[in-house]
Design a protein around this motif. Structure first.
Motif, PDB file in Angstrom:
ATOM      1  N   GLN A  47       0.670  -0.807  -0.099  1.00 27.93           N
ATOM      2  CA  GLN A  47      -0.153  -0.031   0.150  1.00 27.93           C
ATOM      3  C   GLN A  47       0.857   0.986  -0.024  1.00 27.93           C
ATOM      4  OE1 GLN A  47      -2.560  -1.033   3.040  1.00 27.93           O
ATOM      5  NE2 GLN A  47      -3.796  -2.266   1.991  1.00 27.93           N
ATOM      6  N   ALA A  48       1.437   1.283   0.916  1.00 26.79           N
ATOM      7  CA  ALA A  48       2.886   2.138   0.632  1.00 26.79           C
ATOM      8  C   ALA A  48       3.447   2.791  -0.344  1.00 26.79           C
ATOM      9  CB  ALA A  48       3.964   2.184   1.901  1.00 26.79           C
ATOM     10  N   SER A  49       3.583   1.713  -1.128  1.00 26.14           N
ATOM     11  CA  SER A  49       4.389   1.537  -2.721  1.00 26.14           C
ATOM     12  C   SER A  49       3.636   2.083  -3.783  1.00 26.14           C
ATOM     13  CB  SER A  49       4.682   0.499  -3.174  1.00 26.14           C
ATOM     14  OG  SER A  49       5.992   0.439  -4.451  1.00 26.14           O
ATOM     15  N   ASP A  50       2.060   2.358  -3.268  1.00 24.96           N
ATOM     16  CA  ASP A  50       1.244   2.557  -4.374  1.00 24.96           C
ATOM     17  C   ASP A  50       1.348   3.875  -3.591  1.00 24.96           C
ATOM     18  OD1 ASP A  50       0.426   0.210  -5.839  1.00 24.96           O
ATOM     19  OD2 ASP A  50      -0.999  -0.911  -4.130  1.00 24.96           O
ATOM     20  N   PHE A  51       0.714   4.643  -2.687  1.00 25.76           N
ATOM     21  CA  PHE A  51       0.348   5.628  -1.901  1.00 25.76           C
ATOM     22  C   PHE A  51       1.255   6.459  -2.431  1.00 25.76           C
ATOM     23  CE2 PHE A  51       0.271   8.627   1.009  1.00 25.76           C
ATOM     24  CZ  PHE A  51      -0.233   9.704   0.513  1.00 25.76           C
ATOM     25  N   LEU A  52       3.026   5.843  -2.180  1.00 25.12           N
ATOM     26  CA  LEU A  52       4.419   7.163  -2.560  1.00 25.12           C
ATOM     27  C   LEU A  52       4.753   6.793  -4.264  1.00 25.12           C
ATOM     28  CD1 LEU A  52       6.021   6.346   0.753  1.00 25.12           C
ATOM     29  CD2 LEU A  52       4.885   8.242   0.274  1.00 25.12           C
ATOM     30  N   GLY A  53       4.299   5.811  -4.583  1.00 18.18           N
ATOM     31  CA  GLY A  53       4.173   6.007  -6.130  1.00 18.18           C
ATOM     32  C   GLY A  53       6.342   5.258  -5.844  1.00 18.18           C
ATOM     33  N   ILE A  54       6.628   4.673  -5.378  1.00 17.95           N
ATOM     34  CA  ILE A  54       7.845   4.367  -5.390  1.00 17.95           C
ATOM     35  C   ILE A  54       8.241   2.834  -5.705  1.00 17.95           C
ATOM     36  CG2 ILE A  54      10.099   4.149  -4.087  1.00 17.95           C
ATOM     37  CD1 ILE A  54       9.278   6.469  -2.075  1.00 17.95           C
ATOM     38  N   PRO A  55       8.715   2.327  -6.963  1.00 13.33           N
ATOM     39  CA  PRO A  55       7.914   0.990  -7.433  1.00 13.33           C
ATOM     40  C   PRO A  55       8.813   0.108  -5.944  1.00 13.33           C
ATOM     41  CG  PRO A  55       9.813   1.778  -8.721  1.00 13.33           C
ATOM     42  CD  PRO A  55       9.514   3.132  -7.490  1.00 13.33           C
ATOM     43  N   LEU A  56       7.908  -1.289  -5.549  1.00  9.40           N
ATOM     44  CA  LEU A  56       8.372  -1.757  -4.366  1.00  9.40           C
ATOM     45  C   LEU A  56      10.221  -2.154  -4.029  1.00  9.40           C
ATOM     46  CD1 LEU A  56       6.725  -3.250  -2.190  1.00  9.40           C
ATOM     47  CD2 LEU A  56       6.633  -5.229  -3.617  1.00  9.40           C
ATOM     48  N   GLU A  57      10.470  -2.153  -5.530  1.00 13.51           N
ATOM     49  CA  GLU A  57      12.080  -2.878  -5.384  1.00 13.51           C
ATOM     50  C   GLU A  57      12.619  -1.784  -4.586  1.00 13.51           C
ATOM     51  OE1 GLU A  57      10.334  -3.203  -8.227  1.00 13.51           O
ATOM     52  OE2 GLU A  57       9.755  -5.338  -7.831  1.00 13.51           O
ATOM     53  N   GLN A  58      12.395  -0.369  -5.100  1.00 10.00           N
ATOM     54  CA  GLN A  58      13.276   0.506  -4.297  1.00 10.00           C
ATOM     55  C   GLN A  58      12.586   1.108  -2.534  1.00 10.00           C
ATOM     56  OE1 GLN A  58      12.163   3.442  -7.122  1.00 10.00           O
ATOM     57  NE2 GLN A  58      14.255   3.982  -7.789  1.00 10.00           N
ATOM     58  N   LEU A  59      11.872   0.897  -1.995  1.00  4.63           N
ATOM     59  CA  LEU A  59      11.068   0.976  -1.043  1.00  4.63           C
ATOM     60  C   LEU A  59      11.737  -0.308  -0.238  1.00  4.63           C
ATOM     61  CD1 LEU A  59       8.936   2.834   0.433  1.00  4.63           C
ATOM     62  CD2 LEU A  59       7.293   0.959  -0.143  1.00  4.63           C
ATOM     63  N   VAL A  60      11.651  -1.353  -0.058  1.00  3.33           N
ATOM     64  CA  VAL A  60      12.276  -2.985   0.142  1.00  3.33           C
ATOM     65  C   VAL A  60      13.849  -2.017   0.543  1.00  3.33           C
ATOM     66  CG1 VAL A  60      12.863  -4.810   0.493  1.00  3.33           C
ATOM     67  CG2 VAL A  60      10.681  -4.170  -0.595  1.00  3.33           C
ATOM     68  N   SER A  61      14.473  -1.619  -0.129  1.00  3.56           N
ATOM     69  CA  SER A  61      15.966  -1.083   0.169  1.00  3.56           C
ATOM     70  C   SER A  61      16.157  -0.033   1.690  1.00  3.56           C
ATOM     71  CB  SER A  61      16.614  -0.650  -0.625  1.00  3.56           C
ATOM     72  OG  SER A  61      16.366   0.921  -1.401  1.00  3.56           O
ATOM     73  N   PHE A  62      14.660   0.567   1.543  1.00  6.00           N
ATOM     74  CA  PHE A  62      15.075   1.801   2.945  1.00  6.00           C
ATOM     75  C   PHE A  62      14.475   1.055   3.915  1.00  6.00           C
ATOM     76  CE2 PHE A  62      14.665   4.718  -0.688  1.00  6.00           C
ATOM     77  CZ  PHE A  62      15.976   5.929  -0.653  1.00  6.00           C
ATOM     78  N   ILE A  63      13.521   0.251   4.094  1.00  2.00           N
ATOM     79  CA  ILE A  63      12.970  -0.408   5.072  1.00  2.00           C
ATOM     80  C   ILE A  63      13.840  -0.695   6.052  1.00  2.00           C
ATOM     81  CG2 ILE A  63      12.133  -2.502   5.846  1.00  2.00           C
ATOM     82  CD1 ILE A  63       9.741  -1.638   4.126  1.00  2.00           C
ATOM     83  N   LYS A  64      13.878  -0.865   7.627  1.00  2.00           N
ATOM     84  CA  LYS A  64      15.066  -1.128   8.689  1.00  2.00           C
ATOM     85  C   LYS A  64      13.910  -2.653   9.252  1.00  2.00           C
ATOM     86  CE  LYS A  64      16.216   3.440  10.069  1.00  2.00           C
ATOM     87  NZ  LYS A  64      16.202   4.645  11.021  1.00  2.00           N
ATOM     88  N   ILE A  65      15.006  -3.549   9.180  1.00  2.00           N
ATOM     89  CA  ILE A  65      14.514  -4.335  10.048  1.00  2.00           C
ATOM     90  C   ILE A  65      14.447  -4.737  11.147  1.00  2.00           C
ATOM     91  CG2 ILE A  65      15.155  -7.256   9.303  1.00  2.00           C
ATOM     92  CD1 ILE A  65      16.710  -7.008   6.590  1.00  2.00           C
TER      93      ILE A  65
END
Length: 65
Positions: A47-65
């Motif tokens: 949902q965040a990927s859709d809302f922000l307009g950022i591809p999922l592959e790029q968004l996952v690289s920012f996520i802290k684990i």
């Protein structure tokens, strides 16, 4: 691509945008309104990927684990 977690938090949004706590909290509230989520429900990474307009592959690289 495998996801380590599905939930998208305010801290993730801070890492992506570089904005402050309050600004990111407001943006998360807008995201919840957009997807018609309840106050206690967290948006997913998809949902965040859709809302922000950022591809999922790029968004996952920012996520802290």
């Amino acid at each position: 691509m495998t996801l380590k977690r599905l939930i998208f938090y305010t801290a993730d949004l801070k890492a992506i945008t570089g904005k402050g706590d309050r600004t990111c909290q407001n943006l998360m509230a807008q995201m919840r309104d957009f997807f018609e989520l309840k106050k206690w429900q967290q948006p997913t990474v998809y949902q965040a990927s859709d809302f922000l307009g950022i591809p999922l592959e790029q968004l996952v690289s920012f996520i802290k684990i």
